[in-house]
Design a protein around this motif. Structure first.
Motif, short mmCIF file in Angstrom:
data_model
loop_
_atom_site.label_atom_id
_atom_site.label_comp_id
_atom_site.label_asym_id
_atom_site.label_seq_id
_atom_site.Cartn_x
_atom_site.Cartn_y
_atom_site.Cartn_z
N PRO A 131 0.83 -1.20 0.00
CA PRO A 131 0.00 0.00 0.00
C PRO A 131 0.87 1.26 0.00
O PRO A 131 1.96 1.28 0.55
CB PRO A 131 -0.81 -0.10 1.29
N SER A 132 0.34 2.30 -0.64
CA SER A 132 1.07 3.56 -0.72
C SER A 132 0.12 4.70 -0.41
O SER A 132 -0.86 4.91 -1.12
CB SER A 132 1.66 3.73 -2.12
N ILE A 136 -2.37 6.92 -3.22
CA ILE A 136 -3.81 7.09 -3.02
C ILE A 136 -4.17 8.57 -3.05
O ILE A 136 -5.14 8.98 -3.66
CB ILE A 136 -4.26 6.46 -1.68
N ALA A 137 -3.35 9.42 -2.42
CA ALA A 137 -3.63 10.85 -2.37
C ALA A 137 -3.55 11.45 -3.77
O ALA A 137 -4.37 12.26 -4.16
CB ALA A 137 -2.65 11.55 -1.44
N ARG A 138 -2.59 11.04 -4.56
CA ARG A 138 -2.47 11.57 -5.92
C ARG A 138 -3.55 11.02 -6.82
O ARG A 138 -4.05 11.69 -7.69
CB ARG A 138 -1.10 11.24 -6.48
#
Length: 158
Positions: A131-132, A136-138
């Motif tokens: 997971p990153s 996810i935010a980008r």
């Protein structure tokens, strides 16, 4: 040492021979200790030790009642002395035979099975994607840059 010529073990021969010598000495001492642990204490010694403990448990309350002023102090001294002596006897008994199988020894087979199950779970999860938070935010808002953390405040990067 077969792997020395291929460079797997790049250790000088005197150091390597010394390490094998230390391993051999350790194994020899282990086997000598195991032989000594198989020799039980003489039954007469065990019998006399328990008789001394029993006589002590009967006589200390009488002596303490004469030497102390209150029943509470007599009880405390009697309990303390008797408990320490019986505890030391039990400890000596446990140390006398360190390699015996008994109920308070860990079950190595069960522990190995649990370890294998945990390792299988780790291997099953190794195939999953990592997971990153940044990805996810980008991915959520592609037009605005991802926030970065500076100190304790959330600040827009850019």
């Amino acid at each position: 040492v077969d792997a020395m010529g291929s460079g797997v073990l790049s250790i000088a021969p005197p150091i390597l021979s010394r390490s094998f010598q230390e391993l051999g000495t350790g194994m020899m001492l282990y086997h000598e200790a195991k032989k000594l642990s198989c020799v039980p204490l003489p039954l007469a010694y065990v019998f006399v030790a328990y008789m001394i403990l029993i006589v002590e448990a009967w006589s200390v309350p009488i002596v303490m009642s004469q030497l102390t002023e209150t029943p509470r102090a007599a009880f405390a001294y009697t309990f303390g002395i008797t408990f320490i002596l019986w505890f030391m006897n039990g400890l000596a008994d446990a140390l006398d035979t360190p390699f015996r199988k008994q109920a308070n020894i860990l079950d190595a087979t069960l522990m190995q099975q649990e370890l294998n199950e945990h390792l299988a779970q780790v291997l099953a999860q190794a195939k999953d994607a990592t997971p990153s938070v940044l990805g996810i935010a980008r991915g959520a808002n592609a037009e605005s840059p991802a926030p970065s953390r500076v100190g304790t405040d959330l600040v827009e990067a850019g």
